[in-house]
Design a protein around this motif. Structure first.
Motif, mmCIF file in Angstrom:
data_model
loop_
_atom_site.group_PDB
_atom_site.id
_atom_site.type_symbol
_atom_site.label_atom_id
_atom_site.label_comp_id
_atom_site.label_asym_id
_atom_site.label_seq_id
_atom_site.Cartn_x
_atom_site.Cartn_y
_atom_site.Cartn_z
ATOM 1 N N LYS A 36 0.857 -1.185 0.000
ATOM 2 C CA LYS A 36 0.000 0.000 0.000
ATOM 3 C C LYS A 36 0.892 1.233 0.000
ATOM 4 N N SER A 37 0.321 2.376 -0.394
ATOM 5 C CA SER A 37 1.105 3.603 -0.235
ATOM 6 C C SER A 37 0.447 4.434 0.857
ATOM 7 N N VAL A 38 1.219 4.664 1.913
ATOM 8 C CA VAL A 38 0.642 5.200 3.142
ATOM 9 C C VAL A 38 1.273 6.539 3.494
ATOM 10 N N LEU A 39 0.417 7.511 3.796
ATOM 11 C CA LEU A 39 0.893 8.780 4.353
ATOM 12 C C LEU A 39 0.766 8.680 5.872
ATOM 13 N N VAL A 40 1.900 8.815 6.562
ATOM 14 C CA VAL A 40 1.876 8.771 8.029
ATOM 15 C C VAL A 40 2.097 10.192 8.542
ATOM 16 N N THR A 41 1.075 10.794 9.149
ATOM 17 C CA THR A 41 1.271 12.120 9.737
ATOM 18 C C THR A 41 1.815 11.930 11.159
ATOM 19 N N GLY A 42 2.615 12.885 11.603
ATOM 20 C CA GLY A 42 3.239 12.726 12.919
ATOM 21 C C GLY A 42 4.342 11.682 12.878
ATOM 22 N N ALA A 43 4.986 11.532 11.703
ATOM 23 C CA ALA A 43 5.981 10.463 11.509
ATOM 24 C C ALA A 43 7.255 10.675 12.315
ATOM 25 N N GLY B 68 4.389 7.402 15.457
ATOM 26 C CA GLY B 68 4.512 7.576 14.009
ATOM 27 C C GLY B 68 5.790 6.981 13.454
ATOM 28 N N MET B 69 6.907 7.192 14.148
ATOM 29 C CA MET B 69 8.170 6.652 13.670
ATOM 30 C C MET B 69 8.109 5.120 13.588
ATOM 31 N N HIS B 70 7.587 4.506 14.649
ATOM 32 C CA HIS B 70 7.544 3.036 14.673
ATOM 33 C C HIS B 70 6.582 2.479 13.618
ATOM 34 N N ALA C 48 7.611 0.161 10.377
ATOM 35 C CA ALA C 48 7.042 -1.186 10.226
ATOM 36 C C ALA C 48 6.375 -1.348 8.860
ATOM 37 N N LEU C 49 5.658 -0.329 8.417
ATOM 38 C CA LEU C 49 4.991 -0.419 7.105
ATOM 39 C C LEU C 49 6.035 -0.503 5.986
ATOM 40 N N LYS C 50 7.092 0.287 6.125
ATOM 41 C CA LYS C 50 8.154 0.283 5.103
ATOM 42 C C LYS C 50 8.828 -1.082 5.055
ATOM 43 N N ARG C 51 9.118 -1.633 6.243
ATOM 44 C CA ARG C 51 9.793 -2.939 6.327
ATOM 45 C C ARG C 51 9.027 -4.025 5.581
ATOM 46 N N ARG C 52 7.698 -3.961 5.633
ATOM 47 C CA ARG C 52 6.950 -5.051 4.986
ATOM 48 C C ARG C 52 6.683 -4.775 3.512
ATOM 49 N N CYS D 211 -1.922 -1.118 14.674
ATOM 50 C CA CYS D 211 -2.080 -0.090 13.621
ATOM 51 C C CYS D 211 -1.978 -0.718 12.232
ATOM 52 N N VAL D 212 -0.992 -1.603 12.073
ATOM 53 C CA VAL D 212 -0.792 -2.237 10.768
ATOM 54 C C VAL D 212 -2.011 -3.101 10.429
ATOM 55 N N ALA D 213 -2.531 -3.812 11.424
ATOM 56 C CA ALA D 213 -3.724 -4.635 11.198
ATOM 57 C C ALA D 213 -4.914 -3.741 10.829
ATOM 58 N N ALA D 214 -4.995 -2.570 11.445
ATOM 59 C CA ALA D 214 -6.105 -1.653 11.137
ATOM 60 C C ALA D 214 -5.992 -1.146 9.701
ATOM 61 N N VAL D 215 -4.767 -0.906 9.237
ATOM 62 C CA VAL D 215 -4.559 -0.495 7.842
ATOM 63 C C VAL D 215 -5.041 -1.610 6.911
#
Ligand code: NAD
Length: 367
Positions: free
Chosen positions: A19-26, A31-33, A37-41, A249-253
């Motif tokens: 997916k392509s995800v915009l993370v606000t508060g990164a 947000g950093m974590h 995690a999304l990038k890693r997968r 969070c990842v599961a919610a995405v």
């Protein structure tokens, strides 16, 4: 332009299923974590943060450096900047927004109430407006908070419990956020998931949170204030480890694209969902201090004080049945083992950043 190139490459998806995800508060703690995690997968991830000075800007920059190495670019800007958001959605097709930018903390509202309205109310509206106008429309997953349960006296807290008695302005803005998000789901058909986090802690955490400044104060031999409720009643939190929250969070995405389960009401095609993400095992603040003493091998100077009426609640405890069922959310980290990881990070981070600071000072003196 170089900026657009970085935005595109950061948001580039590495896997067909990505997916392509915009993370606000990164550049923030959660947000950093989540971004990492999304990038890693294999997802494409783009960050947005205004690097405000609510707490140590160096810590936010260090998180940014870490994400940079992982291939995540953080655009520096405010979520209220509608033109910037429009531009981001124009440059890359964003499938999901994980909206974590907010003014956090309950006490800061006593001195700077406007920042909560700016980021948590107006800022949320700006993000939802941008999502509404984008083509394709992204699914929005955003952070609400356990604080919405407020002065509710019934524990554990379930999603359907009353949330009409917020104890702080922070809680009131999170509750307002839930109502606002519901409107965007109802009128504009945005897919929306709100996550009520319960006291998140761990490496790269927030210096304004008790476990963090207790660690600092215990190491410096400074007294730590342990709050007590009326008649010495225990003050406790359902401390939840960052890796568990990230998995939620990842599961919610991943769940956001699916049609509604029982956790949400269906409005047209798009679901509206709210989930508790907690740990289901509250620990008293006094036990928190004992665990830190053990891990740091330093005795704390404890001061027991009556909890001031500053927006804190006495007790939090999550019922997570809904998130277990619909997101497969299963927190696995005990406070002891999570704090062990936090303490290890804390000692390493501050010894390196202090020695870096010292060597920079040496260099500037010698030059
Ligand atoms: P954090 O303060 O570390 O992260 C928030 C980030 O958002 C910061 O880096 C900040 O610079 C950025 N930001 C704030 N206002 C902004 C704006 N107007 N525009 C752009 N960027 C902005 O906080 P966190 O602990 O990572 O919390 C993340 C989310 O989870 C927040 O919404 C918070 O309210 C919520 N939450 C956190 C906890 C917790 O225990 N950490 C508990 C419940 C809810």
């Amino acid at each position: 332009p170089a900026w657009e190139k970085r935005v595109r490459s950061s948001a580039r998806v590495r896997r067909a299923s990505g997916k392509s995800v915009l993370v606000t508060g990164a550049a923030g703690f959660v947000g950093m974590h989540v971004a990492a995690a999304l990038k890693r997968r294999g997802d494409g991830v783009l960050g947005l943060d205004n690097y405000n000075a609510y707490y140590d800007p160096d810590l936010k920059r260090a998180r940014q450096a870490l994400l940079d190495r992982a291939g995540v670019f953080i655009v520096e800007g405010d979520i209220n900047d509608a033109a910037l958001l429009r531009k981001l959605f124009d440059v890359v097709p964003i499938s999901h927004v994980v909206h974590l930018a907010a003014q956090a903390g309950v006490r800061h509202a006593l001195t700077d109430p406007g920042s909560y309205i700016h980021s948590n109310v107006a800022g949320l509206v700006a993000v939802l407006e941008a999502a509404k106008a984008a083509d394709p429309q992204p699914a929005v997953v955003w952070a609400s908070s356990s604080s919405v349960y407020g002065l509710n006296s019934k524990v554990p807290f379930s999603e359907a419990d009353r949330t009409d008695r917020p104890a702080s302005l922070y809680a009131a803005t999170k509750k307002a956020g839930e109502e606002i998000a519901h409107v965007y789901n109802n009128i504009y058909g945005l897919s929306i998931t709100g996550l009520r986090f319960f006291t998140v802690y761990g490496p790269w955490g927030r210096p304004d949170m008790a476990y963090f400044f207790f660690t600092r104060d215990i190491l410096r031999g400074k007294p730590v204030s342990i709050f007590e409720g009326p008649d010495h009643a225990t003050v406790a939190r359902d401390f939840t480890y960052i890796d568990d929250i990230v998995r939620g969070c990842v599961a919610a995405v991943d769940h956001a694209g699916k049609s509604t389960g029982s956790g949400g009401k269906k409005h047209g095609q798009a679901p509206f969902r709210i989930y508790n993400l907690g740990n289901t095992s509250p620990v008293s603040v006094s036990d928190l201090v004992s665990i830190l003493e053990q891990l740091l091998k330093v005795k704390a100077v404890k001061k027991f004080v009556k909890m001031p009426r500053n927006g804190d609640v006495q007790f939090t405890h999550a019922n997570i049945t809904l998130a277990e069922k619909e997101l497969g959310y299963h927190p696995t980290t005990s406070l002891h083992s999570g704090l062990k990881k936090f303490v290890r990070w804390y000692l390493e981070y501050y010894s390196t950043s202090l020695s870096k600071q010292a060597s920079e000072e040496d260099r500037s003196i010698s030059s």
